[in-house]
Scaffold this motif. Structure first.
Motif, PDB file in Angstrom:
ATOM      1  N   THR A 108      22.458  30.105 -64.757  1.00 15.22           N
ATOM      2  CA  THR A 108      23.293  29.688 -63.510  1.00 15.22           C
ATOM      3  C   THR A 108      22.593  28.552 -63.087  1.00 15.22           C
ATOM      4  N   ALA A 109      21.211  28.113 -63.395  1.00 15.93           N
ATOM      5  CA  ALA A 109      20.656  27.102 -62.486  1.00 15.93           C
ATOM      6  C   ALA A 109      21.206  25.724 -63.143  1.00 15.93           C
ATOM      7  N   PHE A 110      21.543  25.708 -64.287  1.00 13.54           N
ATOM      8  CA  PHE A 110      22.149  24.499 -65.157  1.00 13.54           C
ATOM      9  C   PHE A 110      23.495  25.030 -65.832  1.00 13.54           C
ATOM     10  N   PRO A 111      24.427  24.422 -66.357  1.00 11.74           N
ATOM     11  CA  PRO A 111      25.505  24.802 -67.036  1.00 11.74           C
ATOM     12  C   PRO A 111      24.945  24.291 -68.432  1.00 11.74           C
ATOM     13  N   TRP A 112      23.918  25.292 -69.020  1.00 11.23           N
ATOM     14  CA  TRP A 112      23.687  25.322 -70.481  1.00 11.23           C
ATOM     15  C   TRP A 112      24.618  25.640 -71.407  1.00 11.23           C
ATOM     16  N   ALA A 113      25.286  26.656 -71.051  1.00 10.38           N
ATOM     17  CA  ALA A 113      26.545  26.920 -71.967  1.00 10.38           C
ATOM     18  C   ALA A 113      27.528  25.968 -72.326  1.00 10.38           C
ATOM     19  N   THR A 114      27.924  25.137 -71.313  1.00  9.33           N
ATOM     20  CA  THR A 114      28.615  24.285 -71.445  1.00  9.33           C
ATOM     21  C   THR A 114      28.246  22.975 -72.146  1.00  9.33           C
ATOM     22  N   SER A 136      45.915  30.045 -83.811  1.00  8.11           N
ATOM     23  CA  SER A 136      44.921  30.966 -84.246  1.00  8.11           C
ATOM     24  C   SER A 136      43.532  30.356 -84.231  1.00  8.11           C
ATOM     25  N   GLY A 137      43.356  28.905 -84.351  1.00  5.60           N
ATOM     26  CA  GLY A 137      42.095  28.320 -84.471  1.00  5.60           C
ATOM     27  C   GLY A 137      41.661  28.256 -82.787  1.00  5.60           C
ATOM     28  N   GLY A 138      42.601  28.022 -82.144  1.00  6.49           N
ATOM     29  CA  GLY A 138      42.239  27.863 -80.490  1.00  6.49           C
ATOM     30  C   GLY A 138      42.013  29.273 -80.312  1.00  6.49           C
ATOM     31  N   ALA A 139      42.358  30.526 -80.710  1.00  6.82           N
ATOM     32  CA  ALA A 139      41.933  31.666 -80.057  1.00  6.82           C
ATOM     33  C   ALA A 139      40.308  32.045 -80.287  1.00  6.82           C
ATOM     34  N   ALA A 140      40.177  31.463 -81.887  1.00  6.09           N
ATOM     35  CA  ALA A 140      38.747  31.349 -82.437  1.00  6.09           C
ATOM     36  C   ALA A 140      37.844  30.664 -81.515  1.00  6.09           C
ATOM     37  N   GLY A 141      38.339  29.507 -81.263  1.00  9.03           N
ATOM     38  CA  GLY A 141      37.468  28.615 -80.575  1.00  9.03           C
ATOM     39  C   GLY A 141      37.073  29.113 -79.241  1.00  9.03           C
ATOM     40  N   ALA A 142      38.272  29.662 -78.545  1.00 10.12           N
ATOM     41  CA  ALA A 142      37.811  30.062 -77.210  1.00 10.12           C
ATOM     42  C   ALA A 142      36.849  31.315 -77.395  1.00 10.12           C
ATOM     43  N   TRP A 143      36.906  31.994 -78.418  1.00 13.98           N
ATOM     44  CA  TRP A 143      36.100  33.393 -78.269  1.00 13.98           C
ATOM     45  C   TRP A 143      34.546  32.850 -78.602  1.00 13.98           C
ATOM     46  N   LEU A 144      34.356  31.825 -79.586  1.00 13.76           N
ATOM     47  CA  LEU A 144      33.139  31.141 -79.714  1.00 13.76           C
ATOM     48  C   LEU A 144      32.828  30.680 -78.356  1.00 13.76           C
ATOM     49  N   ARG A 145      33.537  30.192 -77.642  1.00 19.52           N
ATOM     50  CA  ARG A 145      33.134  29.547 -76.330  1.00 19.52           C
ATOM     51  C   ARG A 145      32.500  30.781 -75.386  1.00 19.52           C
ATOM     52  N   TYR A 146      33.198  31.585 -75.404  1.00 13.99           N
ATOM     53  CA  TYR A 146      32.790  32.803 -74.599  1.00 13.99           C
ATOM     54  C   TYR A 146      31.452  33.393 -75.066  1.00 13.99           C
ATOM     55  N   LEU A 147      31.307  33.388 -76.615  1.00 17.43           N
ATOM     56  CA  LEU A 147      29.947  34.020 -77.270  1.00 17.43           C
ATOM     57  C   LEU A 147      28.743  32.985 -76.956  1.00 17.43           C
ATOM     58  N   THR A 148      29.188  31.598 -76.817  1.00 18.27           N
ATOM     59  CA  THR A 148      28.064  30.557 -76.431  1.00 18.27           C
ATOM     60  C   THR A 148      27.658  30.987 -74.947  1.00 18.27           C
ATOM     61  N   GLY A 149      28.539  31.325 -74.134  1.00 19.43           N
ATOM     62  CA  GLY A 149      28.126  31.571 -72.448  1.00 19.43           C
ATOM     63  C   GLY A 149      27.398  32.889 -72.651  1.00 19.43           C
ATOM     64  N   ARG A 150      27.824  34.076 -73.520  1.00 16.85           N
ATOM     65  CA  ARG A 150      27.105  35.029 -73.570  1.00 16.85           C
ATOM     66  C   ARG A 150      25.767  34.835 -74.148  1.00 16.85           C
TER      67      ARG A 150
END
Length: 140
Positions: free
Chosen positions: A41-47, A16-30
């Motif tokens: 796209t010019a630099f991997p800022w989200a990562t 459940s924590g992993g699912a929440a973390g993956a969703w937060l990672r998705y939100l960071t990219g968004r």
């Protein structure tokens, strides 16, 4: 969460924590997409953002769990392994490096960083090569 959880509960906490973390990672990219396609796209800022924020959160979590002593295994599994593991594994990498440094094992710290980078990049390129070879039948 004051005692060591069972395997079933541990698994539920991590998943459940992993699912929440993956969703937060998705939100960071968004969130970086809001800055415009060129910025995202010019630099991997989200990562980079996920790696830095995840490392900060791991430091805070480990500090809090160490300060409050025993009984933090459930929180470690939910937040450290689950949420932060789903958000970025770089936070675990940073913590493991810091533990080597704090123990005075600077050689092992350097070896860990070097091996992680070289082996990780080599494995990525090997996977790309293997996929291309399987798709085309050539070694190009």
């Amino acid at each position: 969460m004051n005692s060591t959880p069972s395997f079933a509960l541990s698994s539920l906490l991590v998943a459940s924590g992993g699912a929440a973390g993956a969703w937060l990672r998705y939100l960071t990219g968004r969130a970086w997409l809001l800055a415009g396609p060129a910025a995202s796209t010019a630099f991997p800022w989200a990562t980079l953002t996920a790696n830095v924020l995840g490392s900060l959160a791991m430091g805070l979590l480990v500090g809090l769990l160490a300060r409050h002593g025993q009984g933090g295994e459930g929180w470690r599994l939910l937040l450290g392994v689950g949420v932060l593991g789903g958000y970025t594994t770089f936070s675990s990498f940073a913590l493991e490096f810091a533990l080597f440094v704090e123990r005075g094992a600077l050689g092992l710290a350097a070896l860990y960083v070097g091996l992680s980078l070289v082996a990780g990049f080599a494995a990525l390129f090997a996977g790309l090569w293997l996929t291309r070879w399987l798709a085309t039948g050539t070694l190009a």
